[in-house]
Design an enzyme around this catalytic site. Structure first.
Site, PDB file in Angstrom:
ATOM      1  N   GLU A 308       0.793  -1.227   0.000  1.00 12.02           N
ATOM      2  CA  GLU A 308       0.000   0.000   0.000  1.00 12.02           C
ATOM      3  C   GLU A 308       0.831   1.286   0.000  1.00 12.02           C
ATOM      4  O   GLU A 308       0.570   2.190   0.772  1.00 12.02           O
ATOM      5  CB  GLU A 308      -0.961  -0.017   1.206  1.00 12.02           C
ATOM      6  CG  GLU A 308      -1.930  -1.173   1.131  1.00 12.02           C
ATOM      7  CD  GLU A 308      -2.921  -1.223   2.286  1.00 12.02           C
ATOM      8  OE1 GLU A 308      -4.095  -1.504   2.022  1.00 12.02           O
ATOM      9  OE2 GLU A 308      -2.520  -0.984   3.447  1.00 12.02           O
ATOM     10  N   VAL A 309       1.809   1.341  -0.861  1.00 12.21           N
ATOM     11  CA  VAL A 309       2.518   2.607  -1.061  1.00 12.21           C
ATOM     12  C   VAL A 309       1.678   3.411  -2.052  1.00 12.21           C
ATOM     13  O   VAL A 309       1.587   3.037  -3.216  1.00 12.21           O
ATOM     14  CB  VAL A 309       3.936   2.353  -1.621  1.00 12.21           C
ATOM     15  CG1 VAL A 309       4.648   3.669  -1.905  1.00 12.21           C
ATOM     16  CG2 VAL A 309       4.733   1.496  -0.650  1.00 12.21           C
TER      17      VAL A 309
END
Ligand code: ACM
Length: 670
Positions: A308-309
């Site tokens: 989840e960057v």
């Protein structure tokens, strides 16, 4: 009246109660009497964990039977009733390659537990304890011959101690539960936006400024690791990066891609703060930090997260833009692959291998990393084809509040992985259940984990053809009761929470019955029902209610049986009895919802249950009389099936789908 829990009482000590089901099991005649003369003898085990496990085994057996036992012949001259033999190999830290197989034979004259390695003995002792029960003449274990081994070598639980800090004793009692279920990896999620939970002596500002004082000292970490190791459980720490790092940045804003200041995140979600992937000093920092953690955590793996960057910080950073141009990168995925490559080299230097979420899957990374698939089963299969090892977590998210049956149906070697060659399939090491803790507190964690975690435990241990879900539920009920003996509070924690809600002790019976037929809303809907932050108390009925209502499951089965043959009066009565009770709960609950601020929010829920039950009772009579409802009845009543999408109480009536079937049967006629 079986208004709480499954209908059939759980019987202990039967061969067909074992969970997880052993690979090979054969019942033998006779049984082993377990009395005060029972003694365990450990023969030639090179690993001191076995002696300690035998001591714990005897302690648990004593608690289970009320008898006094001994482990050494010096204390007690009787011949040993349980002989434990394991390969005399030197003690070693468990890895996923450790042999956990064991053989257990129990007969009239004694029992023999043998295993090539200490870890197999640990598994076999748990099996033995499941077989002990009171008999008419004392305690006994049934005659049996078991040859058991796990289907997958990596059977884990991710425990998120960042969103809500979980005190050491809670981790330890759940390690006891994991050992009982033959799980063998604690994936310790130690850092996230909302907390940095491990003491760093190299960079103390990490835990000092990132944890609100809620962190594990290095001494506590060593104790947890030792506790786990004694139970054959590896501890794999996760330091999530480069995203999910806000809590790191509270003390070290210089690591960020964008200037701070930063403070611990209090909300839930995916956040922008991200490490700067362009700077040597960030990698030097990670080198020193991961070096320190590599010395603290003995397992061969360290998990670096990688999920989840969102790219917002990198997109806004002129440095990252210049870096991309310099390296010929056009996407943030390429930048993250570069970052991961640097981190992989750091880990290698410190003698560790890398685990990461499936976002890290990239051709340039070393082949010995392990990919943890959470967004589907496809990355697991893709990685295995490319020669990479993998773990499945997609389908094993306990925080989705799904029924155990949903997790039980998920097989790491199904779907995209079904077409793998045997060689590729061997790279699928197993899986991990994930207990993310946005909506889980130290008080509620046991009941969010258990008994549903058992479904994943059995899927990962037992042969692939062990798939009878009704049989699983039957065994899980009795296992669940045994977990209480280990000190887990997944069942006993309910009453105090209900008492606190109602402001009375014992809790009102109607509240207990309501709690038994509702479930928390699923997936991540809860966050949409009212604002939640890390400071929101988790003390409402939604927190007391079990993730899965076994009462509703029983009701559904009763409705199915009734609809299969509406002429059977007993089946109709089974359905009627429950509906009638639910219809009457509301009147009993009203004084409590009026009196307790914390219960006021469930007044609409209780009314909705009464309305649903009323409609269900009418449908029941129509179907039982082989009639067909007047269309006006359906129009008048159908609204009871419209549950609010974002109810303030964050609960669902778990019996609703079965009532819907009943009402539709009445509408359609037979
Ligand atoms: C994850 O759930 N973000 C791994």
């Amino acid at each position: 009246m079986a208004l709480l829990g499954a209908a059939a009482p759980a019987a202990f000590g039967q061969v067909d109660e074992l969970l997880p089901r052993p690979a090979e099991v054969e019942s033998l005649d006779g049984e082993l009497v377990i009395d005060g003369a029972f003694r365990v003898e450990v023969e030639a085990c090179g690993d001191a964990r076995v002696g300690r496990a035998a001591e714990r085994f005897v302690g648990r057996l004593a608690r289970q039977t009320g008898l006094v036992f001994f482990t050494s012949a010096g204390e007690h001259p009787a011949p040993p009733a349980l002989r434990v033999r394991c390969g005399a190999g030197a003690p070693h830290a468990p890895t996923w390659r450790t042999d956990e197989s064991y053989r257990l034979e129990i007969g009239r004259d004694g029992a023999i537990l043998s295993a090539p390695a200490a870890d197999g003995v640990l598994r076999g002792l748990e099996t033995f304890l499941q077989l002990v029960a009171p008999g008419p003449k004392g305690f006994r274990a049934p005659g049996v011959r078991i040859a058991d081994r796990p289907r997958f070598p990596w059977r884990g639980l991710l425990l998120d101690c960042a969103r809500h800090f979980m005190p050491q004793e809670i981790i330890e009692r759940n390690l006891d539960g994991m050992a009982a279920a033959k799980l063998n990896v604690l994936h310790w999620h130690l850092t996230d936006d909302q907390g940095f939970r491990v003491e760093s002596r190299t960079f103390p500002r990490l835990h000092q400024m990132g944890s609100d004082g809620l962190f594990y000292t290095q001494e506590q970490v060593r104790q947890v690791i030792a506790y786990a190791r004694d139970r054959g459980i590896r501890v794999v720490p996760e330091f999530d990066m480069p995203g999910h790092t806000t809590a790191w940045l509270a003390g070290h804003p210089e690591l960020a891609a964008l200037p701070g200041p930063y403070s611990i995140e209090r909300k839930w979600g995916i956040f922008d703060p991200t490490l700067d992937p362009t700077r040597d000093d960030v990698y030097h920092f990670l080198d020193r930090f991961l070096g320190e953690m590599a010395r603290l955590f003995p397992d061969e793996y360290i998990h670096i997260g990688g999920d989840e960057v969102n790219g917002k910080a990198w997109n806004a950073s002129p440095r990252v833009a210049a870096f991309k141009q310099e390296h010929g990168f056009s996407t943030n995925e390429q930048v993250q692959a570069y970052f991961n490559g640097q981190v992989a080299r750091i880990l290698t230097r410190h003698g560790k291998k890398m685990v990461g979420w499936d976002e890290i899957l990239h051709a340039d990374l070393p082949k010995d990393i392990v990919i943890q698939s959470w967004r589907g089963q496809a990355p697991l299969a893709k990685g295995a084809r490319e020669g990479r090892m993998g773990l499945l977590s997609f389908g094993y998210y306990l925080d989705h509040v799904s029924p155990a049956a949903a997790h039980y149906a998920v097989d790491p070697l199904a779907k995209e992985a079904a077409a793998l060659t045997p060689e590729e399939a061997a790279r699928v090491l197993g899986g991990e259940a994930c207990m993310w803790s946005e909506y889980v507190s130290p008080e509620t964690v046991d009941s969010r984990l258990w008994p549903r975690l058992l479904a994943v435990a059995e899927r990962l241990w037992s042969p692939a053809d062990v798939t009878d879900v009704d049989d699983y539920y039957r065994r899980a009920e009795s296992f669940s009761a045994r977990l209480d003996f280990l000190g887990l509070q997944h069942r006993s924690g309910l009453s105090p929470m209900l008492e606190r809600l109602a402001g009375t002790s014992p809790p009102p019976p109607a509240l207990r019955e309501l709690a038994a037929v509702v479930e928390p809303v699923k997936q991540y809907v809860r966050g949409k029902t009212s604002p939640h932050t890390s400071r929101t108390p988790l003390n409402r009925l939604v927190d007391a209610a079990r993730p899965e209502s076994l009462e509703a499951r029983d009701f559904r089965k009763a409705v199915d049986a009734f609809l299969a043959d509406p002429s059977r009066a007993a089946r109709r009565e089974e359905v009627r009895r429950r509906l009638d009770r639910w219809r009457r709960l509301d009147a009993e609950l009203q004084p409590w919802t009026a009196r307790s601020f914390l219960l006021a929010e469930i007044a609409p829920l209780s009314r909705a249950l009464a309305d649903l039950a009323t409609a269900g009772l009418e449908a029941l009579e129509i179907v039982a009389s082989r009639g067909k409802a007047d269309p006006a009845w359906w129009e008048f009543r159908r609204g009871v099936l419209d549950a609010p999408k974002r109810p303030a109480h964050a609960l669902e009536i778990a019996a609703l789908p079965a009532v819907r079937r009943l009402m539709e049967a009445a509408r359609d006629g037979s």
